[in-house]
Design an enzyme around this catalytic site. Structure first.
Site, PDB file in Angstrom:
ATOM      1  N   CYS B  96       0.836  -1.203   0.000  1.00  0.00           N
ATOM      2  CA  CYS B  96       0.000   0.000   0.000  1.00  0.00           C
ATOM      3  C   CYS B  96       0.872   1.255   0.000  1.00  0.00           C
ATOM      4  CB  CYS B  96      -0.973  -0.044   1.192  1.00  0.00           C
ATOM      5  SG  CYS B  96      -2.349   1.104   0.998  1.00  0.00           S
ATOM      6  N   HIS B 224      -3.618  -5.585   0.828  1.00  0.00           N
ATOM      7  CA  HIS B 224      -2.969  -5.870   2.113  1.00  0.00           C
ATOM      8  C   HIS B 224      -2.997  -7.350   2.482  1.00  0.00           C
ATOM      9  CE1 HIS B 224      -2.528  -1.718   3.625  1.00  0.00           C
ATOM     10  NE2 HIS B 224      -3.605  -1.460   2.906  1.00  0.00           N
ATOM     11  N   GLU B 226      -1.298  -8.797   4.720  1.00  0.00           N
ATOM     12  CA  GLU B 226      -1.178  -8.956   6.183  1.00  0.00           C
ATOM     13  C   GLU B 226      -2.543  -8.901   6.861  1.00  0.00           C
ATOM     14  OE1 GLU B 226      -0.627  -6.242   4.548  1.00  0.00           O
ATOM     15  OE2 GLU B 226      -0.963  -4.435   5.736  1.00  0.00           O
TER      16      GLU B 226
END
Lengths: 754, 258
Positions: B96, B224, B226
């Protein structure tokens, strides 16, 4: 620099002084101040009057609401209460080592004047309330109330901003601040009514998590010792945010735009984000004795409230870092500039804290220390400019304002049955029902990787509303917190007492639908001018409803905020108590979502659906101003909660019935699942429109066919009424009610809703 | 050891940290100043003590001018070291805002030069002109060291959260990226087809969501991974988090020995 002001003058002039200084105190209060300085045998200085004005403002002192809050809201005993009501935020037991922290407040007046800055600094303020308890913020919540978006520009009262402008500014303010600080905005509501035209309501809530042995109080405990220092850190102090609290404690008028602009602070999330790191690291390293954020009333209220009741303080005002050079001492003392925190530190530990500040480029200065005499003393370049008894400042007068209660008169009238398909689509597309994705998706609700059930649920390409959002606060534990915020203005308008009970019932329904159990509440009470007996009556009734319901459930209010004066000469807001509900779920992997899952599953309606149509979306659509209002009973709710939680493992989807009624609930569940239903309502004895649109306290559940016996048995065991109303099937909404049949395609429903 | 690089406004570092930590990979938070100077002497760190650097998402310095611009400008102070770092086969990843930083600092696209002095890629304002946070479908087009564990052409679900993620570059660079198999992820619909908005959430050229340098040891993506490390973080029910293999791929590469 400072000006001495004689109070040895007549009453008219006393009031004039209050007005000119902008401190908003009434005559009785000015008399008390005169008497105080008479006993001190001297005249006050401007900074001293300002200090009293801040401390005694409605916003800071709760002088109109305290007695009623004590009677109904405070003091609900529960074993999960750790540190409730007293502080900036409530601290509630989570597990053996951790507690969660809840805060909820309003930023209404600033947002009406300057929507972007007002809403952004609302987020900033609520984050500080959580951080100053030593907690890491893990979720933000924002219930919003605006005027009618289609309000005619030409009819807009002078000085009032159009709801479209306010809405876009407020949402952008929350987005730009919340996203930047990296705390997910996960719940809230958006509601439109013309009564919010001149006073929008912007409520902000924050939930945090803290290790129990790291909870920091804002009050300096007896463990503090003379010579401990106040370290002011974060943003500099400027002229933004002067008189925020006094401006929030009066009605807005057409001059507010010009006169009160400076009362709105300017936010800077890129100071807040590292400031939060600094505070939490200092707390983690056990360096902080007490901590408080600077909010309403600025340094003045912060220092008073930290020191009281165990200590006094002496402050060297010239040590405060300023944004501009020529600020007057009183301005420095009351400025509400954002992004500031105050820590009380042992002098020997200051270097350790400032080292952390240096790494994060956070500015700081030591501005004073605590003293054993219980006075507040402010020096400025060697001269004492404020020297007052601390108790006088922090214990303002409390009022029992007169209140009148309107009697509820209910009656029902005969109406014609509507054209069903058209009515359903109209309700689905009404501003208060339709999808709020355009708001929700502008907020980062995933940052932190802890948002388990999302604010929008269902299939990626076909999302629907949730009931509550579940957060997983700790990386190594499956226990979660369910979060929901609610109000119901259309019922509040009819009956503040029953409306308040409905709100409590609904917020619990929202928590339970996700598979969690209600655990604590926070309230933000938005009302009109408390000096008017009928407004005070609304407040009284609402508090009574909220408190009675919570007490019956045995679930405490742990934190709250009151916002009065949400009125102008044109409108007074509908009494709007917002309730933030927190629930506990032992294993987040067992949470329930609202979207229908599988073709062929059974659909149940849980609860007693009644002809309680007053204030419903359906009646409002047709302009019917009669009918009976839903009367929620906490004991019935308790049974429903028990039954749903006991059957949780076999419930495939669950959504509560609220605004718009059963049909809206079912449509929302269809949209999320991207799948249709086939319902037969013939066994419920009521006219079709009442069945479809009643907003009685109910749930809709999806169950696998194989589980129905177990499900029904548990409902019966808990004395919960239920109806099996159909199946998940196809790609249409198909409703049979005796000879009647209603059919809408999923596509039509989505088009109306989205 | 992996360094997660943070500064004021980066705010996804905990999520990345937790992902590596859960896989028992040594990982450390490092403030940018600890690499570039400006922190106290005893806090200074040497990038060559790390095998990898991850730049997390967030709004570094507020992203008021252009996303990632200030972080990128500050990071350029150690351009020489970064070049050496990449040349040695160590890894640098950006998610990002981190992707935006890598394009600003010139480590991506990394075609002929490891680092270029002027940005060749822009992550511009989304076509929808607003910040959007929601889950999207990604197709794994080509492998790099960050995605070794995904199947080629596999479709995964990952959330996005950005206002500036529209991938733009010159025709020439786009052709080279394609030719070199540097396009790692593209936005698709459930069936795996390129399908325009809302599936392509920002209007990126050719639906590009993530790219690597030529060697495959510098990588950036807007979505993302994660945030879907665990299955229960997904929008839709899953058995394993789609993001987990991203971190496993990195660890696998590191364990191969630098």
């Amino acid at each position: 620099m400072t000006e001495e002001i004689s109070l040895n003058i007549n009453d008219n002039k006393l009031i004039e002084i209050s007005r000119v200084l902008g401190i908003g105190l009434n005559l009785e209060e000015m008399h008390k101040i005169r008497d105080y300085f008479y006993s001190e045998k001297r005249n006050p200085r401007d900074i001293e009057l300002q200090a009293v004005g801040q401390a005694w403002s409605e916003h800071c002192s709760y002088k109109s609401s305290k007695s009623i809050l004590k009677k109904f809201i405070f003091g609900i005993k529960a074993k999960q209460n750790l540190l409730v009501i007293e502080e900036d935020a409530g601290v509630v037991d989570f597990n053996k080592n951790y507690a969660y922290v809840v805060a909820l407040e309003s930023h209404n007046h600033p947002s009406a004047i300057e929507p972007y800055g007002g809403a952004a600094t609302g987020i900033g303020g609520i984050l500080r309330d959580v951080v100053c308890m030593g907690a890491k913020p893990i979720a933000l919540v924002d219930p919003l109330f605006f005027g009618d978006l289609n309000f005619d520009y030409k009819k807009l009262p002078k000085g009032v901003k159009h709801p479209k402008f306010i809405q876009s500014g407020v949402i952008a303010g929350i987005r730009d601040y919340g996203n930047r600080v990296g705390v997910p905005t996960i719940a809230g509501m958006v509601y439109y009514d013309v009564s919010y035209l001149t006073n929008c309501l912007v409520n902000v809530g924050c939930i945090g998590i803290v290790r129990k042995n790291r909870i920091i109080s804002s009050k300096i405990s007896k463990k503090g010792k003379k010579g401990d220092v106040f370290l002011l850190l974060g943003g500099r102090t400027g002229r933004d945010g002067i008189h925020g609290v006094t401006f929030a404690s009066a009605e807005l008028n057409e001059k507010s735009e010009k006169e009160d602009r400076s009362a709105v602070q300017v936010g800077n999330p890129i100071i807040k984000e590292p400031l939060t790191h600094v505070c939490l690291e200092a707390v983690e390293k056990n360096l902080v004795k007490a901590m408080k954020d600077l909010g309403g009333g600025g340094l003045s209220c912060c220092v008073d409230e930290m020191a009281y009741p165990n200590f006094g303080a002496v402050v060297n005002l010239e040590n405060v870092l300023l944004k501009e050079r020529d600020m007057k001492p009183w301005e420095i003392w009351v400025s509400e500039s954002q992004e500031r925190m105050m820590m009380l530190l042992d002098r020997k530990k200051v270097d350790k804290v400032t080292d952390i500040c240096d790494l994060w480029d956070i500015e700081y200065s030591i501005i004073g220390e605590i003293t054993e005499n219980k006075r507040i003393k402010v020096d400025y370049h060697g001269k004492t400019i404020l020297d007052m008894d601390i108790k006088f400042l922090v214990e303002p007068p409390v009022y029992n304002r007169p209140h009148t209660v309107k009697n509820l008169k209910e009656r029902e009238k005969e109406t014609k049955e509507p054209a069903y398909e058209k009515t359903i689509l109209k309700i689905l597309s009404s501003p208060n029902i339709r999808s709020k994705a355009f708001v929700i998706q502008q907020y980062d609700h995933e940052v932190g990787a802890r948002t388990i059930t999302k604010p929008l649920q269902g299939k990626i390409e076909s999302l629907t509303h949730s009931d509550s959002v579940i957060i997983k606060p700790l990386s190594k534990e499956y226990k979660g917190i369910a979060i929901a915020a609610d109000s119901n203005p259309s019922l509040m308008k009819i009956s503040p007492y029953w409306g308040a009970k409905y709100i409590m019932d609904e917020v619990c329904r929202n928590i339970v639908s996700s598979g969690a159990e209600p655990h604590s509440f926070a309230d933000c009470l938005n009302f009109g001018n408390p000096e008017k007996p009928e407004r005070m009556g609304e407040f009284y009734e609402a508090c009574k409803g909220l408190g009675e319901f919570a007490k019956a459930l045995g679930v405490p209010f742990v934190s709250g905020n009151v916002s009065f004066y949400n009125e102008s000469e044109y409108y007074s807001v509908i009494p709007t108590p917002v309730v933030l509900g927190l629930g506990i779920i032992d294993d987040i992997r067992k949470s329930i979502r609202t979207d229908f899952k599988r073709n062929g599953d059974l659909i149940y309606l849980i609860g007693d659906i009644k002809k309680e149509m007053a204030g419903s979306e359906y009646y409002k659509l047709y302009g019917y101003d009669f009918g009976y209002i839903p009367k929620c009973d906490p004991d019935e709710l308790k049974n429903k909660i028990k039954a749903i939680l006991e059957t949780k493992k076999i419930i495939k989807a669950c959504h509560d019935v609220s605004n718009g009624g059963l049909v809206v609930t079912v449509c929302e569940m269809m949209i999320g699942g991207n799948i249709g239903v086939s319902l037969d309502l013939s066994k419920i004895e009521m006219r079709t429109d009442y069945k479809l649109f009643s907003e009685s306290s109910c749930f809709v559940c999806e169950i696998r066919e194989r589980d129905f016996e177990e499900f029904e048995e548990i409902m019966k065991k808990n004395n919960v009424k239920f109806h099996r109303i159909g199946r998940v099937s196809g790609s249409r909404l198909k409703i049979i009610d005796k000879e009647k049949s209603i059919i809408l395609s999923l596509r039509e429903i989505k088009e109306a809703f989205l | 050891m992996i360094a997660i690089l943070r500064m004021e406004g980066t705010n996804n570092e905990d999520d990345i940290y937790n992902a590596f930590a859960a896989l028992k990979c040594p990982v450390e938070m490092v403030h940018l100043k600890q690499f570039t100077g400006g922190a106290k002497k005893e806090l200074q760190k040497n990038i060559f003590d790390y095998e990898g650097i991850m730049i997390p998402g967030g709004f570094s310095a507020g992203d008021y001018i252009r996303a990632g611009a200030i972080f990128g400008a500050r990071l350029k102070k150690i351009s020489k070291e970064l070049k050496e770092f990449v040349k040695e086969g160590r890894i640098i990843g950006g998610i990002c805002n981190g992707f935006q930083v890598l394009t600003e600092v010139g480590l991506l696209p990394g075609i002929n030069d490891i680092i270029v002095s002027k940005p060749q890629i822009s992550l511009a304002v989304n076509d929808s002109a607003k910040f959007e946070c929601r889950h999207v479908f990604l197709k794994h087009e080509n492998k790099c060291f960050f995605t070794e564990k995904y199947e080629k052409s596999e479709i995964i679900q990952v959330p996005i959260a950005h206002a500036e993620g529209k991938f733009i570059t010159s025709k020439r660079i786009l052709e080279e990226l394609k030719e070199n198999n540097q396009i790692i992820f593209r936005y698709v619909n459930r069936a795996g087809n390129y399908a325009g908005y809302p599936f392509n959430p920002n209007g990126s050229m050719e639906n590009i969501a993530g790219i690597s340098n030529l060697e495959g040891n510098v990588f950036g993506m807007m979505p993302h991974p994660e945030r879907v490390f665990y299955p229960y973080l997904h929008q839709e029910k899953k058995k394993v988090g789609d993001g987990k293999r991203f971190f496993e791929s990195i660890i696998k590469y590191l364990r191969r020995g630098v």
